[in-house]
Design a protein around this motif. Structure first.
Motif, PDB file in Angstrom:
ATOM      1  N   ASP A  55      11.567  -5.968  -9.477  1.00  0.00           N
ATOM      2  CA  ASP A  55      12.587  -5.027  -8.400  1.00  0.00           C
ATOM      3  C   ASP A  55      13.609  -4.132  -9.000  1.00  0.00           C
ATOM      4  N   GLU A  56      13.330  -2.942  -9.116  1.00  0.00           N
ATOM      5  CA  GLU A  56      14.381  -2.106  -9.982  1.00  0.00           C
ATOM      6  C   GLU A  56      15.215  -2.628 -11.005  1.00  0.00           C
ATOM      7  N   PRO A  57      14.450  -3.040 -11.954  1.00  0.00           N
ATOM      8  CA  PRO A  57      14.935  -3.454 -13.258  1.00  0.00           C
ATOM      9  C   PRO A  57      16.019  -2.655 -13.765  1.00  0.00           C
ATOM     10  N   GLU A  91      10.857   0.955  -8.009  1.00  0.00           N
ATOM     11  CA  GLU A  91      11.906   1.963  -8.848  1.00  0.00           C
ATOM     12  C   GLU A  91      12.165   3.036  -8.054  1.00  0.00           C
ATOM     13  N   GLN A  92      13.467   3.558  -7.892  1.00  0.00           N
ATOM     14  CA  GLN A  92      14.065   4.811  -7.533  1.00  0.00           C
ATOM     15  C   GLN A  92      13.915   5.918  -8.624  1.00  0.00           C
ATOM     16  N   ASN A  93      14.012   5.423  -9.873  1.00  0.00           N
ATOM     17  CA  ASN A  93      14.236   6.250 -10.959  1.00  0.00           C
ATOM     18  C   ASN A  93      12.467   6.914 -11.459  1.00  0.00           C
ATOM     19  N   GLY A 129      10.008   4.895  -3.450  1.00  0.00           N
ATOM     20  CA  GLY A 129      10.206   5.302  -1.898  1.00  0.00           C
ATOM     21  C   GLY A 129      11.829   5.143  -1.552  1.00  0.00           C
ATOM     22  N   ARG A 130      12.444   5.660  -0.622  1.00  0.00           N
ATOM     23  CA  ARG A 130      13.753   5.779  -0.557  1.00  0.00           C
ATOM     24  C   ARG A 130      14.091   4.402  -0.135  1.00  0.00           C
ATOM     25  N   ASN A 131      15.562   4.225  -0.234  1.00  0.00           N
ATOM     26  CA  ASN A 131      16.222   2.977   0.296  1.00  0.00           C
ATOM     27  C   ASN A 131      15.619   2.729   1.886  1.00  0.00           C
ATOM     28  N   GLY A 132      15.013   1.450   2.148  1.00  0.00           N
ATOM     29  CA  GLY A 132      14.736   0.970   3.056  1.00  0.00           C
ATOM     30  C   GLY A 132      13.297   1.355   3.457  1.00  0.00           C
ATOM     31  N   ALA A 133      12.454   1.913   2.472  1.00  0.00           N
ATOM     32  CA  ALA A 133      11.295   2.250   2.803  1.00  0.00           C
ATOM     33  C   ALA A 133      10.270   0.951   2.891  1.00  0.00           C
ATOM     34  N   GLY A 134      10.665  -0.204   2.392  1.00  0.00           N
ATOM     35  CA  GLY A 134       9.712  -1.106   2.671  1.00  0.00           C
ATOM     36  C   GLY A 134       9.033  -1.806   1.176  1.00  0.00           C
ATOM     37  N   LYS A 135       9.806  -1.268  -0.021  1.00  0.00           N
ATOM     38  CA  LYS A 135       9.401  -1.651  -1.438  1.00  0.00           C
ATOM     39  C   LYS A 135       9.575  -3.033  -1.485  1.00  0.00           C
ATOM     40  N   THR A 136      10.844  -3.475  -1.501  1.00  0.00           N
ATOM     41  CA  THR A 136      11.207  -4.764  -1.800  1.00  0.00           C
ATOM     42  C   THR A 136      10.343  -5.779  -0.922  1.00  0.00           C
ATOM     43  N   THR A 137      10.134  -5.580   0.509  1.00  0.00           N
ATOM     44  CA  THR A 137       9.597  -6.334   1.757  1.00  0.00           C
ATOM     45  C   THR A 137       8.254  -6.562   1.205  1.00  0.00           C
ATOM     46  N   THR A 138       7.562  -5.545   0.420  1.00  0.00           N
ATOM     47  CA  THR A 138       6.149  -5.607  -0.066  1.00  0.00           C
ATOM     48  C   THR A 138       6.163  -6.601  -1.056  1.00  0.00           C
ATOM     49  N   PRO A 177      13.972 -10.545  -8.770  1.00  0.00           N
ATOM     50  CA  PRO A 177      14.233 -10.032  -7.677  1.00  0.00           C
ATOM     51  C   PRO A 177      15.596  -8.850  -7.999  1.00  0.00           C
ATOM     52  N   GLU A 178      15.937  -8.131  -7.246  1.00  0.00           N
ATOM     53  CA  GLU A 178      16.767  -6.947  -7.623  1.00  0.00           C
ATOM     54  C   GLU A 178      17.897  -7.420  -8.156  1.00  0.00           C
ATOM     55  N   GLU A 179      18.423  -8.610  -7.234  1.00  0.00           N
ATOM     56  CA  GLU A 179      19.706  -9.307  -7.592  1.00  0.00           C
ATOM     57  C   GLU A 179      19.657  -9.989  -9.081  1.00  0.00           C
ATOM     58  N   TRP A 208       7.468  -8.926   8.893  1.00  0.00           N
ATOM     59  CA  TRP A 208       8.481  -9.092  10.062  1.00  0.00           C
ATOM     60  C   TRP A 208       9.902  -9.762   9.402  1.00  0.00           C
ATOM     61  N   TYR A 209      11.010  -9.110   9.650  1.00  0.00           N
ATOM     62  CA  TYR A 209      12.299 -10.054   9.433  1.00  0.00           C
ATOM     63  C   TYR A 209      12.817 -10.512  10.823  1.00  0.00           C
ATOM     64  N   GLY A 210      12.550 -11.385  11.214  1.00  0.00           N
ATOM     65  CA  GLY A 210      12.814 -12.096  12.735  1.00  0.00           C
ATOM     66  C   GLY A 210      11.974 -11.098  13.461  1.00  0.00           C
ATOM     67  N   HIS A 215       9.982  -5.536  12.802  1.00  0.00           N
ATOM     68  CA  HIS A 215       8.835  -5.180  12.094  1.00  0.00           C
ATOM     69  C   HIS A 215       9.001  -4.118  11.181  1.00  0.00           C
ATOM     70  N   VAL A 216       8.789  -4.419   9.836  1.00  0.00           N
ATOM     71  CA  VAL A 216       9.206  -3.399   8.667  1.00  0.00           C
ATOM     72  C   VAL A 216       7.990  -3.028   7.795  1.00  0.00           C
ATOM     73  N   LEU A 217       7.037  -3.680   7.823  1.00  0.00           N
ATOM     74  CA  LEU A 217       5.725  -3.209   7.254  1.00  0.00           C
ATOM     75  C   LEU A 217       4.645  -3.166   8.096  1.00  0.00           C
TER      76      LEU A 217
HETATM   77  P1  ATP Z   1      15.800  -0.721  -1.102  1.00  0.00           P
HETATM   78  O1  ATP Z   1      15.822  -0.061  -2.218  1.00  0.00           O
HETATM   79  O2  ATP Z   1      17.097  -0.518  -0.285  1.00  0.00           O
HETATM   80  O3  ATP Z   1      15.598  -2.238  -0.991  1.00  0.00           O
HETATM   81  P2  ATP Z   1      13.304  -1.031  -0.096  1.00  0.00           P
HETATM   82  O4  ATP Z   1      12.201   0.053   0.206  1.00  0.00           O
HETATM   83  O5  ATP Z   1      12.994  -1.971  -1.175  1.00  0.00           O
HETATM   84  O6  ATP Z   1      14.594  -0.249  -0.316  1.00  0.00           O
HETATM   85  P3  ATP Z   1      13.413  -3.053   1.831  1.00  0.00           P
HETATM   86  O7  ATP Z   1      14.492  -3.733   1.331  1.00  0.00           O
HETATM   87  O8  ATP Z   1      11.890  -3.659   1.686  1.00  0.00           O
HETATM   88  O9  ATP Z   1      13.344  -1.489   1.514  1.00  0.00           O
HETATM   89  O10 ATP Z   1      13.658  -2.893   3.574  1.00  0.00           O
HETATM   90  C1  ATP Z   1      12.783  -2.364   4.494  1.00  0.00           C
HETATM   91  C2  ATP Z   1      13.504  -2.568   5.795  1.00  0.00           C
HETATM   92  O11 ATP Z   1      13.684  -3.958   6.223  1.00  0.00           O
HETATM   93  C3  ATP Z   1      14.809  -1.837   6.037  1.00  0.00           C
HETATM   94  O12 ATP Z   1      14.897  -1.153   7.302  1.00  0.00           O
HETATM   95  C4  ATP Z   1      15.714  -2.907   5.777  1.00  0.00           C
HETATM   96  O13 ATP Z   1      17.043  -2.542   6.624  1.00  0.00           O
HETATM   97  C5  ATP Z   1      14.873  -4.088   6.473  1.00  0.00           C
HETATM   98  N1  ATP Z   1      15.521  -5.468   6.050  1.00  0.00           N
HETATM   99  C6  ATP Z   1      15.539  -5.665   4.623  1.00  0.00           C
HETATM  100  N2  ATP Z   1      15.949  -6.933   4.678  1.00  0.00           N
HETATM  101  C7  ATP Z   1      16.176  -7.376   5.610  1.00  0.00           C
HETATM  102  C8  ATP Z   1      16.567  -8.486   6.116  1.00  0.00           C
HETATM  103  N3  ATP Z   1      16.757  -9.663   5.462  1.00  0.00           N
HETATM  104  N4  ATP Z   1      16.637  -8.673   7.438  1.00  0.00           N
HETATM  105  C9  ATP Z   1      16.632  -7.717   8.434  1.00  0.00           C
HETATM  106  N5  ATP Z   1      16.006  -6.775   7.918  1.00  0.00           N
HETATM  107  C10 ATP Z   1      15.836  -6.361   6.618  1.00  0.00           C
END
Ligand code: ATP
Length: 235
Positions: A160-162, A192-194, A39-48, A87-89, A15-17, A20-22
Motif C-alpha cells: 500500500d503506497e510504498p 499508488e497515487q504516483n 485512484g483518488r484518496n478514498g476511492a477504495g484502494k486500501t479497502t480492496t 500497510p501504508e503506515e 463495509w466499515y460498520g 458501505h465502501v466497496l
Molecule cells: P487513501 O489513499 O486515502 O487510503 P483509498 O482509495 O485507499 O484512499 P480507502 O482507504 O479504501 O481509500 O477508503 C475508502 C472509503 O472508506 C473512504 O470513503 C474512507 O473514508 C472510508 N474508510 C476508510 N477507512 C475507514 C474506517 N476505518 N472506518 C470507516 N470508513 C473508512
C-alpha cells in the motif's frame, strides 16, 4: 491466457460498520504480474487490499486465491495461503530493534527468504540491525516492512503506497526492488497515487473510483490514456 488467474475478485462488497465502501469490485491478477490500483484518496484502494487479506469486518462476493474461496476466511488463514500485506503506515514497532522487527511475523509458508537473502536485497537493513525501528528513515522503514514480509514465505504481496512521502532516489530503489521481486516470481498488487512510478514497475493498472474498478489499462497503453487518468485521479 488459458490458465486461471492467481487471484480472481468478483462482485466484492465491503463495509466499515454501516458504511458501505466497496460496491462490486472485479479484478484478476495472474501469477508473476505486478498490477496497480490507481485512484483518488478514498476511492477504495486500501479497502480492496484489506479485503483480500481479510481484515475488513464485512465483505461479500468472491475472492478466489489459487482457486480457493477466501472471502469468509480469517486473516490468519489467508496469510497462511501465502499472501503478505504491507500497510501504508508500515507497522514498524518503535520499541523494537530492526532485527526484532524483521523476525516478528511468523513464517506462513516454507521458502521464505533467509536473513542473508534479505541482507543481500536490502544492505541498509544489515547495517542498521541493532537500531531502534523508529530511528530509521522513511525509506528504510519501508524496506524493513517489505523485508519482514519476504521472510514469511508469502509469494503474493499487497503493497500500500510504498513510495508515499519518500525522496526520488529512495523511490527508485523501491522500484528496483519491486522489479527484482517480479523477476523472482512474486506477484504484486501495488496501491499508488504516483502513476509515473506505477508506470515504471507494473504490467497493468486498475482504476478505482467510488468503490468500483472502472477501467483497466495495460502498462503499454498508459501514455495514451493520460487524459483518462487525470480525470480519474484528479490533478
Ligand atoms: P487513501 O489513499 O486515502 O487510503 P483509498 O482509495 O485507499 O484512499 P480507502 O482507504 O479504501 O481509500 O477508503 C475508502 C472509503 O472508506 C473512504 O470513503 C474512507 O473514508 C472510508 N474508510 C476508510 N477507512 C475507514 C474506517 N476505518 N472506518 C470507516 N470508513 C473508512
Amino acid at each position: 491466457a488459458t490458465t486461471a488467474p492467481m487471484l480472481e475478485i468478483r462482485d466484492l462488497n465491503a463495509w466499515y460498520g454501516e458504511s458501505h465502501v466497496l460496491h462490486g469490485v472485479n479484478l484478476d491478477v495472474a501469477e508473476g504480474e505486478v498490477v496497480t490500483l490507481l485512484g483518488r484518496n478514498g476511492a477504495g484502494k486500501t479497502t480492496t487490499l484489506k479485503s483480500i487479506i481479510g481484515i475488513i469486518g464485512k465483505r461479500t462476493g468472491s475472492i478466489r486465491f489459487q482457486g480457493e474461496e477466501t472471502v469468509s476466511m480469517s486473516s490468519r488463514a489467508i496469510a497462511r495461503l501465502g499472501i503478505g500485506y504491507v500497510p501504508e503506515e508500515r507497522g514498524i514497532f518503535s520499541s523494537l530493534s530492526v532485527e526484532e522487527n524483521l523476525m516478528l511475523p511468523p513464517q506462513v509458508r516454507p521458502g521464505g527468504m533467509t536473513v542473508e537473502q534479505i541482507f543481500e536485497l536490502f544492505p541498509n537493513i544489515k547495517e542498521r540491525l541493532t537500531s531502534q525501528g523508529t530511528k530509521l528513515s522513511g525509506g528504510e522503514q519501508q524496506m524493513l516492512a517489505i523485508a519482514r514480509i519476504l521472510r514469511t514465505g508469502a509469494k503474493f504481496l499487497l503493497l500500500d503506497e510504498p513510495t508515499e512521502g519518500l525522496a526520488p532516489v529512495i523511490i527508485e530503489q523501491i522500484g528496483r526492488t519491486i522489479a527484482r521481486l517480479k523477476r523472482e516470481g512474486f506477484t504484486i498488487i501495488l496501491v499508488e497515487q504516483n502513476f509515473r512510478f506505477a508506470q515504471t514497475v507494473a504490467d497493468r493498472h486498475y482504476l478505482v473510483e467510488q468503490g468500483r474498478v472502472v477501467d483497466m489499462i495495460p502498462n503499454a497503453e498508459l501514455d495514451q490514456n493520460i487524459d483518462k487518468l487525470h480525470a480519474h485521479l484528479g490533478v
